[in-house]
Every structure is written in structure tokens, then in C-alpha cells.
Design a protein around this motif. Sequence first.
Motif, mmCIF file in Angstrom:
data_model
loop_
_atom_site.group_PDB
_atom_site.id
_atom_site.type_symbol
_atom_site.label_atom_id
_atom_site.label_comp_id
_atom_site.label_asym_id
_atom_site.label_seq_id
_atom_site.Cartn_x
_atom_site.Cartn_y
_atom_site.Cartn_z
ATOM 1 N N GLY A 258 -12.742 -9.561 23.587
ATOM 2 C CA GLY A 258 -12.412 -8.022 23.740
ATOM 3 C C GLY A 258 -12.864 -7.302 22.448
ATOM 4 O O GLY A 258 -12.183 -6.450 22.316
ATOM 5 N N GLY A 259 -13.829 -7.782 21.655
ATOM 6 C CA GLY A 259 -14.196 -7.139 20.441
ATOM 7 C C GLY A 259 -13.859 -8.082 19.399
ATOM 8 O O GLY A 259 -13.455 -9.082 19.076
ATOM 9 N N ASP A 260 -14.471 -7.588 17.990
ATOM 10 C CA ASP A 260 -14.336 -8.322 16.944
ATOM 11 C C ASP A 260 -13.335 -7.757 16.227
ATOM 12 O O ASP A 260 -12.909 -6.518 16.106
ATOM 13 N N ILE A 261 -12.554 -8.698 15.524
ATOM 14 C CA ILE A 261 -11.601 -8.408 14.491
ATOM 15 C C ILE A 261 -12.078 -8.952 13.162
ATOM 16 O O ILE A 261 -12.368 -9.832 12.936
ATOM 17 N N THR A 262 -12.019 -7.954 12.199
ATOM 18 C CA THR A 262 -12.479 -8.039 10.817
ATOM 19 C C THR A 262 -11.174 -8.192 9.928
ATOM 20 O O THR A 262 -10.527 -7.231 9.831
ATOM 21 N N LEU A 263 -11.575 -9.071 8.909
ATOM 22 C CA LEU A 263 -10.612 -9.229 8.040
ATOM 23 C C LEU A 263 -11.346 -8.867 6.572
ATOM 24 O O LEU A 263 -12.197 -9.727 6.306
ATOM 25 N N ASN A 264 -10.834 -7.812 5.995
ATOM 26 C CA ASN A 264 -11.607 -7.388 4.686
ATOM 27 C C ASN A 264 -10.706 -8.140 3.521
ATOM 28 O O ASN A 264 -9.418 -7.821 3.349
ATOM 29 N N GLY A 281 -11.027 -2.464 16.965
ATOM 30 C CA GLY A 281 -11.191 -1.363 17.808
ATOM 31 C C GLY A 281 -11.119 -0.113 17.220
ATOM 32 O O GLY A 281 -10.580 1.026 17.792
ATOM 33 N N GLY A 282 -11.696 0.199 15.823
ATOM 34 C CA GLY A 282 -11.483 1.404 15.135
ATOM 35 C C GLY A 282 -10.147 1.666 14.253
ATOM 36 O O GLY A 282 -10.224 2.826 13.796
ATOM 37 N N ALA A 283 -9.272 0.683 14.715
ATOM 38 C CA ALA A 283 -7.958 1.110 13.952
ATOM 39 C C ALA A 283 -7.910 0.049 12.826
ATOM 40 O O ALA A 283 -8.543 -1.280 12.869
ATOM 41 N N THR A 284 -7.085 0.611 11.836
ATOM 42 C CA THR A 284 -6.901 -0.206 10.583
ATOM 43 C C THR A 284 -5.498 -0.903 10.562
ATOM 44 O O THR A 284 -4.428 0.344 10.684
ATOM 45 N N LYS A 312 -0.105 12.060 10.607
ATOM 46 C CA LYS A 312 0.016 12.957 11.495
ATOM 47 C C LYS A 312 1.247 12.917 12.062
ATOM 48 O O LYS A 312 2.079 11.597 12.173
ATOM 49 N N THR A 313 1.995 14.046 12.557
ATOM 50 C CA THR A 313 3.247 13.755 13.024
ATOM 51 C C THR A 313 3.360 13.126 14.354
ATOM 52 O O THR A 313 4.449 12.334 14.772
ATOM 53 N N ASP A 314 2.410 13.011 15.061
ATOM 54 C CA ASP A 314 2.610 12.563 16.581
ATOM 55 C C ASP A 314 1.893 11.268 16.632
ATOM 56 O O ASP A 314 1.552 10.746 17.709
ATOM 57 N N PHE A 315 1.930 10.680 15.400
ATOM 58 C CA PHE A 315 1.017 9.367 15.357
ATOM 59 C C PHE A 315 1.866 8.269 15.955
ATOM 60 O O PHE A 315 3.182 8.300 15.803
ATOM 61 N N LYS A 316 1.273 7.528 16.664
ATOM 62 C CA LYS A 316 2.067 6.325 17.385
ATOM 63 C C LYS A 316 1.027 5.056 17.212
ATOM 64 O O LYS A 316 -0.252 5.139 17.431
ATOM 65 N N PRO A 317 1.545 4.173 16.284
ATOM 66 C CA PRO A 317 0.831 3.003 15.811
ATOM 67 C C PRO A 317 0.272 1.893 17.064
ATOM 68 O O PRO A 317 1.254 2.066 18.101
ATOM 69 N N GLN A 318 -0.590 1.176 16.670
ATOM 70 C CA GLN A 318 -1.174 0.242 17.718
ATOM 71 C C GLN A 318 -0.407 -1.093 16.995
ATOM 72 O O GLN A 318 -0.048 -1.182 15.499
ATOM 73 N N PHE A 319 -0.376 -2.158 17.383
ATOM 74 C CA PHE A 319 -0.027 -3.272 16.986
ATOM 75 C C PHE A 319 -1.061 -4.591 17.472
ATOM 76 O O PHE A 319 -1.600 -4.525 18.273
ATOM 77 N N LEU A 320 -1.014 -5.456 16.239
ATOM 78 C CA LEU A 320 -2.043 -6.545 16.404
ATOM 79 C C LEU A 320 -1.216 -7.919 16.240
ATOM 80 O O LEU A 320 -0.887 -7.934 15.040
ATOM 81 N N GLN A 321 -0.926 -8.713 17.224
ATOM 82 C CA GLN A 321 -0.396 -10.013 16.953
ATOM 83 C C GLN A 321 -1.287 -11.059 16.782
ATOM 84 O O GLN A 321 -2.082 -11.349 17.769
ATOM 85 N N PHE A 322 -0.994 -12.215 15.878
ATOM 86 C CA PHE A 322 -1.856 -13.167 15.281
ATOM 87 C C PHE A 322 -1.504 -14.544 15.927
ATOM 88 O O PHE A 322 -0.317 -14.369 16.387
ATOM 89 N N PRO A 323 -2.542 -15.151 16.361
ATOM 90 C CA PRO A 323 -2.076 -16.526 16.765
ATOM 91 C C PRO A 323 -1.810 -17.515 15.663
ATOM 92 O O PRO A 323 -1.572 -16.925 14.493
#
Length: 399
Positions: A258-264, A281-284, A312-323
Motif C-alpha cells: 500500500g505504499g512506502d513507510i519511511t523511518l527517518n 502517504g504524505g503524513a508525518t 488547525k482547529t479541525d485537525f483529525k489525526p491518522q494512526f499507524l500501527q506497527f507489527p
Amino acid sequence: MGLTSQLFLLLTVGLFTANASELVPVYMWQTIPTKGLFPAVTHVSQETFKEILLQKQAHQHSERMIIFAEQSLSPEDFSAKTFYELSQLSDHTRVTYLPTVSTPMEVIQSFGSDIPSVSVDDIIKDPKLLERKQLIIDLNDAKDDEDRVDMLKRHSKFIAEVYEKVSASSRDNVLAIYTGRHSSWIVPGDIVKHRQTREVKAVEGVTKLPHFLVYLNGSFFHTAKDGTSIKELKSLVPKETGFDDKTGLGILTISTDGGDITLNYIRTVDGYWIVYNVTYGGATFTTDMHNPLGFSSSCSSNLTLRETSTGKTDFKPQFLQFPTFQLQFFNNGTNEKTVGFDDSYDCVGFTSPAIWSGLFVTVILAIIISIGIAMIMDIKTMDRFDDPKGKTIIINAVD
């Protein structure tokens, strides 16, 4: 070979092993006016210590280095009263204290055989020796009429005076190091004890990269902003995108269906490797994955990262769960000798479910015991009793 020869051989090997494994403290400071940083590494190897020195010279532009070497030194020797002058240096210099370094003088002398070594008397007779770019001062001037504490106090004062002269007469950043050639406290258990390394079995999910050893078992799960759309990311393939040895910055990429996951990540000057954020996916996503060099990072439970807020006041976060994962950064790269992970820092926080359960049960029991004690203390006993030989107690009934 006779019994005497065998005993002699074993004794010789044992003494050699002890000398080769001596752990000595290292106290370093520079003329940069910043607060001291104290790495949490329990044991610093020669390889790690050499990397710390190289990075200090490269990043802090240290052109001058002066080493004060005791014949023997141990962490037990350090105290504010003994090294009062040295403790005052932390107010205006950058201090780094490493309590146990494997034979640091061998590392320092490996920088070049032309580093001159002088005694305290040589400095007193010829102060111009302090003008050298690199210098080792041997503090081998113990006196018969003073104990060890008095000797270390005298050395602390001497080191502070010398450092003030050198820093005052030089515009360069001066890196000063106080250490010992040998350990003054030898604990047999520490000599023969080695950190056990868990061997990596040839199972699916273990990948050896140029600077990383990676183990992944399971899938990533991405939760969208609506909180209901969950996407499983499978077919995990880790790869190392790049690493800059000068800045310590690097990128570890995990390719999924589903795309690349980058660990900086970054390798710090003070002996840590830190994954400071994760992108997908463009999210940090914010993370706090930091480990000393020589340690791995693991997570046997599901680690969930939250998207960094945009403000932003209307910000809704995404979540990423690791295996389930385990990974380790190798400062000098992996090779054929890299066969396993070192001791790991697990992602389990301090307030784990077991701790919460224990606290909850303890509070409930404390409340029950408190109520029981209060009820017992509230019981009132009779203060008068009927005497068969005396007058009968008459209680008048009132309507």
C-alpha cells in the motif's frame, strides 16, 4: 605439560583478559557554553568511544585536544568534594561523562603515534608545551605522604588551572579529556561478564541491511482521518535508502503493498540513534524511539503512532500501527560477523497494564482496610457492669 605449567598458563591468560577488559571512566568537556549531556550507555566499547571522539572533533570543530591521564581511575573515585574544580567546569562548558569505557587510552593513542606524552613536572618547567595542538599529560606524581583522595584533589586543581591557561590563550575550541590508563577497582564479575547476544535464526522477516538488522512479523495498519477506514499494509520489504556519515542522518524505508513507510533517523554525537519521525502517504507520525549505540529497539506489542498535529482547529489525526518488530542500527555497518541483535529497549511504557492493575487492587484494598479500621475504632464498649453483691442497676423506661 605439568600441573604447574598449566596453572601458570591459566593465570597468564586470566590476567591478560582482565587487562584487556578494563573499564575506565572518561570525563570530557569543551569550551562551548552548553549544558552537559550524559549518555545512558552502561558500557562503551572502543569502537563507540572512537566514533564519539571523531564526531566531537568534526561537528564541534575541535582543533585542540589535551588529555589528562591518571595511572588508575574508576567511577568510585568521582565525587563533588574530590573533584570540586572539575565539577565547576559544567557551568560554562559542555561536559560529557562516560562511566565505563573499554581502555580509552588505547583509542586516544590510535589517533596518531605522534601525540606527545609529558609529565606534570615537564609542564611546570616548560609551560610552552601547552601550545601543542594535541598533548597527553601523565598524572603520575603520587607522593608518599598523601592518600589517594588528596592526590585526586590536587590533580583536579592542576587540571582546572591548565585548562584555563590553554582556553585563555587559544581561540580554537579546546577538547579536554580526563581518564585513566587502568582501572583502580577491578570487579571479577565485570571482567568475565559479557552481554549476551540473541542469535538471529534464519526465519522469514529478518533482513540484514548495510547499517541495520531488521525483523518484522505481521502487517502495518493505517487508520484514516475518519477513524473508521482501516487499511492493512502487507508484503513488508525493508531497505536502506541512505545514510550520511558526516551528519548522522539516514532513512530506513519499508515497502508495502500500500505504499512506502519511511523511518527517518539520526545518529547523535552523544552515542544514540533516534527515529525522530515516520512518514506514510504524505503524513508525518510522531515517535519517541531512541536507543544508545549497541542496543536494539523492539516491540512485542502493537505500537501505534499518532499523526503530528498541523495546528488547525479541525485537525483529525491518522494512526499507524506497527507489527511486532526489532531493529538495530550498526554505526560502522553490518558484516559477516553481525549475527544477532544486542540487548533491546522495549516499547512498553512504565505504566503497563500490569502496573495499572496492581495500583488499582492496592487502592481498593487500602480503602477497605481504612473503612474497617474506622469502624473498629468507632465501637463503644460498656463502662458500667452489674455487681451481684451490690445494688441492682435500674434503668427507667421513658415513654
